[in-house]
Every structure is written in structure tokens, then in C-alpha cells.
Design a protein around this motif. Structure first.
Motif, PDB file in Angstrom:
ATOM      1  N   THR A   1      -1.339  49.800  29.217  1.00 41.56           N
ATOM      2  CA  THR A   1      -0.924  49.490  30.427  1.00 41.56           C
ATOM      3  C   THR A   1      -0.192  48.045  30.414  1.00 41.56           C
ATOM      4  OG1 THR A   1      -1.144  51.566  31.711  1.00 41.56           O
ATOM      5  CG2 THR A   1       0.676  49.738  32.644  1.00 41.56           C
ATOM      6  N   ASP A   2      -1.480  47.001  30.718  1.00 36.05           N
ATOM      7  CA  ASP A   2      -1.552  45.755  30.144  1.00 36.05           C
ATOM      8  C   ASP A   2      -0.603  45.445  29.592  1.00 36.05           C
ATOM      9  OD1 ASP A   2      -2.321  45.684  33.408  1.00 36.05           O
ATOM     10  OD2 ASP A   2      -4.963  45.350  32.669  1.00 36.05           O
TER      11      ASP A   2
ATOM     12  N   SER B   1       2.774  45.683  29.434  1.00 34.69           N
ATOM     13  CA  SER B   1       3.974  44.695  30.268  1.00 34.69           C
ATOM     14  C   SER B   1       3.712  43.254  29.921  1.00 34.69           C
ATOM     15  CB  SER B   1       2.537  44.855  32.005  1.00 34.69           C
ATOM     16  OG  SER B   1       2.729  46.148  32.278  1.00 34.69           O
TER      17      SER B   1
ATOM     18  N   ARG C   1       7.050  41.537  31.140  1.00 32.30           N
ATOM     19  CA  ARG C   1       6.474  41.561  33.157  1.00 32.30           C
ATOM     20  C   ARG C   1       5.074  41.049  33.744  1.00 32.30           C
ATOM     21  NH1 ARG C   1       8.422  47.880  32.402  1.00 32.30           N
ATOM     22  NH2 ARG C   1      10.810  47.777  31.947  1.00 32.30           N
ATOM     23  N   GLU C   2       4.437  40.637  32.844  1.00 35.55           N
ATOM     24  CA  GLU C   2       3.519  40.099  33.188  1.00 35.55           C
ATOM     25  C   GLU C   2       3.022  38.890  32.122  1.00 35.55           C
ATOM     26  OE1 GLU C   2       0.216  40.279  35.216  1.00 35.55           O
ATOM     27  OE2 GLU C   2       0.509  42.101  34.997  1.00 35.55           O
TER      28      GLU C   2
END
Length: 411
Positions: A19-20, A23, A28-29
Motif C-alpha cells: 500500500t505504501d 502511495s 501521495r506519500e
């Protein structure tokens, strides 16, 4: 703890890292929150963003990640889904908290509903000439093919015929795998033996393994000298090469380099000569002196005589020689071919056996795989791309070849 438990324990951590990663890829991260510092030194955030941009330009927007498969407690793979394609990604994380990502490799994108027709169309879009064959060995018609009977420069893939001739000599008792020979005159890299001590003693099996797994040129030339150029030529003909005159007289790697580094008049004379005339030119070459004196950067620019000074075969010819190698009763032959399978891990796991040999120079790339399905059937994937006007793109070609391999795995 059982190995199964070890694989299951980190699933939640690995899932969170997937997920990270997505992102970060979607901006988004911040990369620094997800990736370990050594990774970001090797792959700075700008480079990562550029990679995503190129993937999305070719395959549409990145949508999601799915299908996490834990491989070890600190590594796994998953599938990135784009608008028009998917790509398998492998990753690893730190063994201790915070478990940042230490490695990420995104494989070649595979178009949704990929098939032989779409793969052939993308091969056809390559500049220059290209061809491929996906063959179920033992059957007359290929599963997929384009220009499979056309002759291409194949680079170090010719070493498959050297292995074939050596294997026949071992089977006939003329040589042994544990026979010790001494290194002869050096060729140029690739490989390692050109840097070994002069006349170092080496076993025949070691030379063959280096020739296939590392494409060691000096090891190859020693084996050609051991078996004999004419013996290899005989195997070129015996394996059903469709145009042996294009391959013969069989060049050593040192001779190929020496011809390409010679004056253009020598190269042109070689191109015009028949097989006997070419053999006379080779006999008159002072190969060692040419290689010792030459400016090797001359081979790093534009393609050099790839249509005349090379080793030539069609994808179908290459499929025939790997088919002959797989029928060898000597287990060492397949073991040597299988040292460096050069295939994505998730694909390798779908086959019981994978063997590989590739070859390249500026303007030339050729790849060949031999695979045995877990059900027992054998398959071959062979592909070549030549462009006499410019360097070829190895990553682009590897992506097309991987699509052929995935087609083979799903067939």
C-alpha cells in the motif's frame, strides 16, 4: 517456527508496504517515509517518478496493486494494475522496525488480454528487423512466430552450438567434463577469464559453464580450439541450420573483434569473400596484436558490420539447437544451461526447468530460453532484433520477450 509460519507472519507488514509503495508511486506519500536511505541513494525520488511517468505514458494511469505473494519474511511480489496493462513487482523490506522498503523491481508491463497478435505487432514496431518463435518442442507448428525463418545476427547465442559440439565430443569419449586444459590467447570481455593468469589450468566443465552463464569470450575460444572449428561447423549443419553459409566459417570471438577493429577495407573484403576466402582472411589476421593495439571504444558507438561480421541464425534455427541440447542424455548439459535462467522469479516458478543464453553487441540483441513445463512438455522462446543504424534498447526488447514467456507459461 515452520517455514510456512515464517512466510505467513509478515503478511500484514508486507501488505502495508505494498500500500505504501503504491502511495509513493502515485505521489501521495513522500518516498523518504517508505523507502530506506540506501534505496533512495541508488534510486532517487526523481528517478522513481520518471519511471512511473514512463510506465503510465505507455500503459495508462496506475490504478492499484493486488495479489501480494510473500516470498520470505522480508520480501514478496505483487501486481501493479494500469489502465491498459499489468506489471509484476518484487520488493524487500528491512528485517526490523520500521521495515522500510530496501528494494523494488517493477517487471515488464504486459498489456491486458495480451496475445500472439499484439506481441507480433509490438515486435513489428521495433526499428530495424526483428523476429521470434515460441515453440512447443516436438510439434511442427510454432505457437507464435514472426519472421522465424529469417536470418539475424545473434551475438553470443552462437555459443549454444559450441556447447552442442562439446556435449557430443564428451558423449563420444573424445573429451571429459573434468578434463583440465589451459587458457589460451585472450579475447575481450564479456567474461572473467581474460583477466586470469596466463595458461591457467581450468576444467572443460568450468569453461562451458562460464561460456553459457557469463558469456565468457575467452572461455568460448578455448573450447572452440579444443573441439575444433570444423567440429562446431559440422554441428551447425547437423542441427538443421537453415543457412549455414551465413554462420560459417565459424568466427572465434577474438576474430570477430579483430575484424571489426580492422580497417574498413579488410571488413569489406571479408564481406565480399566466399567461405574459403573468408577462412584465408582469418588465417592472415594477427588477432592478438590487433586486440592489444586497438582503441576498444571504437566498438561502443554505432553498429559495426553487424550484417557481415557476426554469427547468424533464424529464431527457428536457435529453437532447433536448444531442442537438440535438451535431448542430450548428459545431465550436465541442462545443468550448464540452467545456471543463469534470466527470468522473473514468478515466471520461473511456473516451470520445472529453465535454461537461457543471450547475446548482444551494439545494434544486436538475441535471447533464447528452453523451458520444461511442470506437466512435462518442453518449450522454447527465441527472439532477435538487429538495427544496423543504431543501438537497440535491451529493456524494450526484454519486455517483449517476457511477454512471450508469459504466453508460454499460460499456454
Amino acid at each position: 517456527m515452520s517455514s510456512m509460519a515464517a512466510a505467513q507472519q509478515p503478511a500484514s507488514t508486507l501488505d502495508q508496504r505494498v500500500t505504501d509503495i503504491v502511495s509513493v508511486l502515485l505521489a501521495r506519500e513522500a518516498p523518504e517515509r517508505v523507502f530506506a536511505p540506501p534505496f533512495l541513494i541508488a534510486v532517487p525520488p526523481a528517478q522513481l517518478a520518471d519511471l512511473v511517468g514512463r510506465l503510465e505514458a505507455a500503459n495508462g494511469a496506475l490504478r492499484s496493486a493486488e495479489g501480494l505473494v510473500p516470498v520470505t519474511p522480508t520480501s514478496g511480489r505483487f501486481t501493479l494494475r494500469f489502465e491498459k496493462a499489468t506489471a509484476v513487482a518484487s520488493f524487500s523490506i528491512e528485517p526490523r522496525a520500521p521495515g522500510r522498503v530496501t528494494g523494488l523491481r517493477i517487471g515488464s508491463a504486459v498489456p491486458l488480454a495480451d496475445d500472439a497478435r499484439t506481441i507480433a505487432a509490438d515486435f513489428a514496431a521495433l526499428p530495424g528487423r526483428s523476429g521470434f518463435a515460441l515453440v512447443r518442442l516436438g510439434q511442427a507448428s510454432p505457437i507464435a512466430a514472426a519472421h522465424a525463418d529469417s536470418q539475424f545476427a545473434i551475438g553470443s547465442v552462437f555459443k549454444l552450438w559450441v556447447l552442442d559440439a562439446l556435449a557430443e565430443d564428451v558423449a563420444a569419449g573424445r573429451h571429459r567434463w573434468d578434463e583440465v586444459v589451459r587458457l589460451g590467447p585472450r579475447s575481450l570481455p564479456s567474461g572473467v577469464t581474460q583477466d586470469w593468469p596466463a595458461d591457467a589450468p581450468v576444467t572443460v566443465e568450468t569453461l562451458a559453464t562460464l561460456m553459457i552463464s557469463m558469456s565468457d569470450n575467452t572461455a568460448t575460444d578455448v573450447l572452440i580450439g579444443l573441439v575444433g572449428r570444423e567440429r562446431v561447423a559440422a554441428r551447425v549443419r547437423a542441427t538443421g541450420h537453415s543457412d549455414p553459409a551465413r554462420m560459417l566459417p565459424l568466427l572465434t570471438t577474438a576474430e570477430s573483434f579483430a575484424l571489426k577493429l580492422s580497417p574498413s577495407s579488410t571488413r569489406e573484403a571479408y564481406a565480399r569473400a566466399d567461405e574459403a576466402g573468408q577462412a584465408r582472411i582469418l588465417a592472415g589476421l594477427d588477432t592478438e596484436k590487433i586486440l592489444a593495439d586497438a582503441d576498444l571504444t571504437a566498438l561502443d558507438g554505432a553498429p559495426t558490420a553487424i550484417e557481415t561480421i557476426e554469427w547468424f541464425a533464424s529464431p527457428a534455427d536457435v529453437a532447433r539447437v536448444v531442442d537438440g541440447l535438451r535431448q542430450s542424455r548428459d545431465p550436465r548439459v541442462l545443468a550448464i544451461l540452467g545456471v543463469a535462467p534470466t527470468m522473473a522469479r514468478d515466471l520461473r516458478e511456473r516451470f520445472a526447468y529453465v535454461g537461457y543464453k543471450g547475446g548482444s553487441e551494439v545494434g544486436v540483441i538475441s535471447l533464447a530460453w528452453l523451458m520444461r513445463r511442470k506437466s512435462g512438455g518442453w518449450m522454447a522462446v527465441t527472439a532477435s532484433w538487429n538495427d544496423p543504424a543504431a543501438a537497440v534498447d535491451p529493456q524494450r526488447f526484454a519486455g517483449l520477450a517476457e511477454r512471450l514467456l508469459r504466453l508460454a507459461a499460460s499456454d
